[in-house]
Design a protein around this motif. Structure first.
Motif, PDB file in Angstrom:
ATOM      1  N   ARG A   8       0.841  -1.198   0.000  1.00 53.28           N
ATOM      2  CA  ARG A   8       0.000   0.000   0.000  1.00 53.28           C
ATOM      3  C   ARG A   8       0.872   1.243   0.000  1.00 53.28           C
ATOM      4  O   ARG A   8       1.960   1.269   0.592  1.00 53.28           O
ATOM      5  N   LEU A   9       0.374   2.264  -0.667  1.00 49.81           N
ATOM      6  CA  LEU A   9       1.087   3.529  -0.749  1.00 49.81           C
ATOM      7  C   LEU A   9       0.914   4.298   0.556  1.00 49.81           C
ATOM      8  O   LEU A   9      -0.202   4.457   1.056  1.00 49.81           O
ATOM      9  N   HIS A  10       2.044   4.769   1.113  1.00 49.13           N
ATOM     10  CA  HIS A  10       2.038   5.554   2.341  1.00 49.13           C
ATOM     11  C   HIS A  10       2.629   6.940   2.041  1.00 49.13           C
ATOM     12  O   HIS A  10       3.685   7.045   1.417  1.00 49.13           O
ATOM     13  N   LEU A  11       1.961   7.972   2.503  1.00 43.27           N
ATOM     14  CA  LEU A  11       2.433   9.341   2.338  1.00 43.27           C
ATOM     15  C   LEU A  11       2.644   9.967   3.711  1.00 43.27           C
ATOM     16  O   LEU A  11       1.686  10.137   4.472  1.00 43.27           O
ATOM     17  N   PRO A  12       3.887  10.293   4.092  1.00 39.41           N
ATOM     18  CA  PRO A  12       4.087  11.018   5.356  1.00 39.41           C
ATOM     19  C   PRO A  12       3.408  12.382   5.302  1.00 39.41           C
ATOM     20  O   PRO A  12       3.527  13.112   4.321  1.00 39.41           O
ATOM     21  N   VAL A  13       2.686  12.699   6.356  1.00 35.93           N
ATOM     22  CA  VAL A  13       1.980  13.980   6.440  1.00 35.93           C
ATOM     23  C   VAL A  13       2.190  14.586   7.824  1.00 35.93           C
ATOM     24  O   VAL A  13       2.468  13.886   8.797  1.00 35.93           O
ATOM     25  N   GLN A  14       2.041  15.890   7.887  1.00 39.59           N
ATOM     26  CA  GLN A  14       2.222  16.612   9.139  1.00 39.59           C
ATOM     27  C   GLN A  14       0.907  16.697   9.916  1.00 39.59           C
ATOM     28  O   GLN A  14      -0.153  16.892   9.322  1.00 39.59           O
ATOM     29  N   ASP A  15       1.020  16.569  11.220  1.00 40.45           N
ATOM     30  CA  ASP A  15      -0.095  16.864  12.108  1.00 40.45           C
ATOM     31  C   ASP A  15       0.139  18.266  12.665  1.00 40.45           C
ATOM     32  O   ASP A  15       1.049  18.487  13.461  1.00 40.45           O
ATOM     33  N   CYS A  16      -0.671  19.215  12.220  1.00 37.94           N
ATOM     34  CA  CYS A  16      -0.510  20.617  12.605  1.00 37.94           C
ATOM     35  C   CYS A  16      -1.608  21.074  13.552  1.00 37.94           C
ATOM     36  O   CYS A  16      -1.889  22.274  13.648  1.00 37.94           O
ATOM     37  N   THR A  17      -2.235  20.155  14.267  1.00 39.09           N
ATOM     38  CA  THR A  17      -3.351  20.538  15.124  1.00 39.09           C
ATOM     39  C   THR A  17      -2.904  21.394  16.297  1.00 39.09           C
ATOM     40  O   THR A  17      -3.623  22.308  16.717  1.00 39.09           O
ATOM     41  N   ARG A  18      -1.726  21.140  16.861  1.00 42.51           N
ATOM     42  CA  ARG A  18      -1.287  21.942  18.003  1.00 42.51           C
ATOM     43  C   ARG A  18      -0.258  22.996  17.611  1.00 42.51           C
ATOM     44  O   ARG A  18      -0.149  24.027  18.267  1.00 42.51           O
ATOM     45  N   THR A  19       0.476  22.750  16.547  1.00 41.09           N
ATOM     46  CA  THR A  19       1.465  23.701  16.061  1.00 41.09           C
ATOM     47  C   THR A  19       1.900  23.271  14.670  1.00 41.09           C
ATOM     48  O   THR A  19       1.734  22.095  14.295  1.00 41.09           O
TER      49      THR A  19
END
Length: 298
Positions: free
Chosen positions: A211-222
């Motif tokens: 499966r294709l995985h894309l790293p992404v940012q979690d920007c909910t707190r900063t």
């Protein structure tokens, strides 16, 4: 003048990115951190490629005094210590996120340059220090953190749009092409994802367990607060479906660089990351206190 400034540092984990996905984080192996940068500067957005047994790392070198980023190249030895460093790409506008791709017998760089108003594709005329612009590509928005990858016989670009901070950090757009140089077509579903926790690209896509995985940012707190993996279920020119992983566990030896991570880049047997700490600015604090004092007098 901000009271606190993000200071980023680059590190190397001696694990392939698929092992990090299986472990659910960056905690199973210590990070080989590169030396800290001088005051008022940082190194971030690491991407790399191996040549003749040496790791060639490209990253954004940023100076708070000029508010301008350039692309630096660092050659690392067998112990992942820098043995040489030089600036290899500088433009009148800010540059960052210098993703490196080897394809079609060439080496390509796709840096973020949204303040130029467009996206420019570069090719190595002489690796690693001479890069030439090949073409300018007009997506539906100047691309933030443009992330190039190949999937099912097409080239794809994942990116975030310009606009408000919430748009930049919480929307995902896609475009596709048969060739790297285009022509490129934007996905009719853009933005294909709207979520502060899992939309802004944060590194190199990879295949794990088919499966294709894309790293992404979690920007909910900063901004750049954490990293997740966006696991793609459907990716076609007219459909996109994905689910997100939990936040990736942080490195075990980050020290003061524990306030966030926003790049996870595959590089063969190793994975490149960056992490940040918040540096206080006495001048910024003085400005804030003066403003507060003025407010109380009115």
């Amino acid at each position: 003048m901000p009271i606190f400034s993000d200071i980023w540092r680059v590190g190397v984990i001696e694990r392939p990115i698929q092992a990090i996905a299986s472990a659910g984080g960056l905690h199973e192996a210590p990070v080989r951190w590169l030396p800290e940068e001088p005051d008022f500067t940082f190194l971030a957005d690491p991407f790399g490629v191996w040549r003749d047994g040496r790791l060639h790392l490209f990253a954004e070198a940023y100076d708070y005094r000029t508010r301008h980023g350039v692309i630096d190249h660092l050659e690392l030895d067998a112990d992942f210590r820098p043995v040489s460093r030089q600036t290899v790409l500088r433009e009148p506008w800010h540059l960052s996120y210098p993703m490196i791709t080897e394809a079609e017998g060439e080496t390509w760089m796709t840096p973020e340059a949204f303040r130029s108003g467009t996206f420019t594709l570069y090719r190595a005329r002489r690796f690693p220090d001479v890069w030439e612009p090949v073409t300018k590509i007009a997506f539906d928005t100047p691309a933030i953190d443009p992330t190039l990858f190949r999937w099912e016989d097409r080239w794809w670009m994942a990116y975030s749009p310009t606009g408000s901070q919430r748009d930049k950090q919480g929307k995902l757009h896609l475009a596709y092409a048969d060739r790297i140089e285009g022509p490129w077509r934007t996905h009719p579903g853009n933005p294909v994802r709207v979520d502060l926790a899992s939309s802004r690209p944060g590194g190199t896509p990879f295949v794990h367990d088919g499966r294709l995985h894309l790293p992404v940012q979690d920007c909910t707190r900063t901004y750049g607060g954490d990293l997740r993996l966006l696991v793609v279920n459907v990716l076609t020119p007219d459909r996109f479906e994905a689910e997100t992983s939990p936040i990736l566990k942080p490195p075990i030896n980050a020290g003061r660089y524990h306030r966030g991570r926003h790049t996870l880049a595959a590089c063969g047997p190793v994975t490149l990351i960056d992490a940040k700490w918040l540096k206080g600015s006495p001048k910024g604090l003085a400005v804030a206190l003066a403003s507060l004092t003025r407010g109380r007098k009115t």
